[in-house]
Design an enzyme around this catalytic site. Structure first.
Site, short mmCIF file in Angstrom:
data_model
loop_
_atom_site.label_atom_id
_atom_site.label_comp_id
_atom_site.label_asym_id
_atom_site.label_seq_id
_atom_site.Cartn_x
_atom_site.Cartn_y
_atom_site.Cartn_z
N GLU A 209 38.06 32.60 40.54
CA GLU A 209 39.46 32.92 40.73
C GLU A 209 40.28 31.60 40.39
O GLU A 209 41.34 31.31 40.50
CB GLU A 209 39.94 33.21 42.07
CG GLU A 209 39.57 34.59 42.65
CD GLU A 209 39.86 34.88 43.90
OE1 GLU A 209 40.66 34.22 44.76
OE2 GLU A 209 39.69 36.32 44.13
N LYS A 343 46.31 45.04 48.12
CA LYS A 343 45.32 45.16 46.66
C LYS A 343 45.56 46.74 46.30
O LYS A 343 44.94 47.60 46.83
CB LYS A 343 43.90 44.71 46.76
CG LYS A 343 43.84 43.36 47.34
CD LYS A 343 42.11 42.92 47.58
CE LYS A 343 42.04 41.55 47.76
NZ LYS A 343 40.48 41.22 48.41
#
Length: 436
Positions: A209, A343
């Site tokens: 990330e 998500k």
């Protein structure tokens, strides 16, 4: 009527070099929506299924040709001729056609890619930016806010090849007045963190990330490095910048003995001991948000943690709730956590995602819009965060273009709203549960 005339699915590559599903939805009038499904590394056991081929001769079994075939055949046949602006109907057709509780027939990756592509095509047909169309779908047309970023600048756990147990150490530029200023603060802290780590002889390689992934002696060491970086950048920790963590506790929870085994630190905790370990960290550092601070199945532990920390710390359920309204409803009724991570590939459609955000907000929970560790250039979550006025977004660090794509889209949206004379508020710390 915004009639769907063609649906195309294809296999593309995500930020970890794995295949994922991309879909195009074409409408009469030449309007086209294009979207790609993300993919997670640390996943909740109750997430909607991401369909993989399992053919070891292709992409080590991670191909998505079956999901792509579902897009090009069954899904396309079912929705061609339908009105793309009926988002709930389009999503329900795909869900019913799949016929399983967890979308395992077509795969949530297939259904989600089409769902998002359809929304983009519909928005284009109405002459609206995606965030504005999402606000319409959400029943809150014209109500926007820019999200406070949670920037993952030290990666551990399943997101990095190091010895750090906690998966994400994040900064929140709460002293900023605009999204653009928040990103500048984040970038300055990120670059100063690189200097801090180099001075200590540590690696500045990055994880999935975009955050650094050094080997550290303890989780407290990670927080100490970030504190030093914040101060080097000229900011005050706790005033200009606050901290957040994603423990991803399920990744180091031993179901056989019920212990949280932090191998990087050489420590083991019972459920309650782990809550108090986290509590001590919040006393040492201005940590205002903790995600998945217990194993997804340890609801008793979560209830205790909420009792101990919930009045002053945002406790975010990711693996705990998996963007699922049935699970979230149960959590709300039992007083578990006080925030949900959103998500959309955990549930598999835009309509279901919006329902989860609404349920959370109606119950006084916050909703944090999130990327996955496997991403593409698709920046839909930026529009989702603004269009639902969620208030917070988690989309990685200040490196890797798959992360920066989302930040750049937020910059464009903020600027567009300002140019239109309708600037969106940037809530700062007020967006975080327990900090208003």
């Amino acid at each position: 009527m915004a009639k769907i005339v063609k649906v195309i699915g294809r296999e593309i590559i995500d930020s970890r070099g794995n295949p994922t599903v991309e879909a195009e939805v074409h409408l009469e009038g030449g309007f086209v929506g294009l979207a790609a499904a993300p993919s997670g590394a640390s996943t909740g056991s109750r997430e909607a299924l991401e369909l993989r081929d399992g053919d070891k001769s292709r992409f080590l079994g991670k191909g998505v040709l079956k999901a792509v075939a579902a897009v090009n055949n069954e899904i396309a046949q079912a929705i061609v001729g339908k009105d793309a602006t009926n988002q709930a109907e389009i999503d329900q057709i795909m869900i019913d056609l799949d016929g399983t509780e967890n979308k395992s027939n077509f795969g949530a990756n297939a259904i989600l890619a089409v769902s998002l592509a359809n929304a983009k095509a519909a928005a284009a047909s109405k002459g609206l930016p995606l965030y504005a169309y999402i606000a319409e779908l959400n029943g809150s047309a014209g109500v926007y806010s820019m999200p406070l970023p949670m920037m993952n600048i030290i990666n551990g756990g399943e997101h990095a090849d190091n010895n750090v147990d906690i998966q994400e150490f994040m900064i929140q530029p709460v002293g900023a007045k605009t999204l653009r200023e928040a990103l500048r603060i984040g970038a300055e802290v990120f670059h100063n963190l690189a200097k801090v780590l180099k001075a200590k002889g540590m690696s500045t390689a990055v994880g999935d990330e975009g955050g650094f992934a050094p080997n550290l002696a303890s989780n407290a060491d990670a927080l100490a490095c970030i504190k030093e970086a914040v101060e080097k950048a000229g900011y005050v920790l706790g005033k200009d910048v606050t901290l957040a963590m994603d423990c991803a506790s399920s990744e180091f929870y031993n179901k056989e003995n019920g212990m949280y085994e932090m191998k990087g630190e050489g420590k083991s905790f019972t459920s309650q001991e782990f809550t108090h370990y986290l509590e001590e960290l919040t006393k040492q550092y201005p940590i205002v948000s903790i995600e998945d601070g217990q194993d997804e199945s340890d609801w008793e532990g979560f209830a205790y943690q909420t009792k101990v920390l919930g009045d002053r710390v945002q406790l975010v359920g990711d693996d705990l709730f998996v963007t699922n309204t049935k699970i979230l409803k149960e959590g709300i009724e039992k007083g578990i956590a006080n925030s949900i991570l959103i998500k959309f590939n955990q549930i598999g459609s835009l309509t279901e995602t919006l329902a989860a955000i609404k349920m959370a907000k109606d119950a006084g929970y916050t909703a944090v819009i999130s990327h996955r560790s496997g991403e593409t250039e698709d920046a839909t979550i930026a529009d989702l965060a603004v269009g639902t006025a969620a208030g917070q977004i988690k989309t990685g660090s200040m490196s890797r273009s798959d992360r920066i794509a989302k930040y750049n889209q937020l910059i464009r949206i903020e600027e567009a709203l300002e140019r239109a004379g309708t600037p969106a508020a940037f809530p700062g710390l007020k967006a975080v549960k327990g900090q208003a």
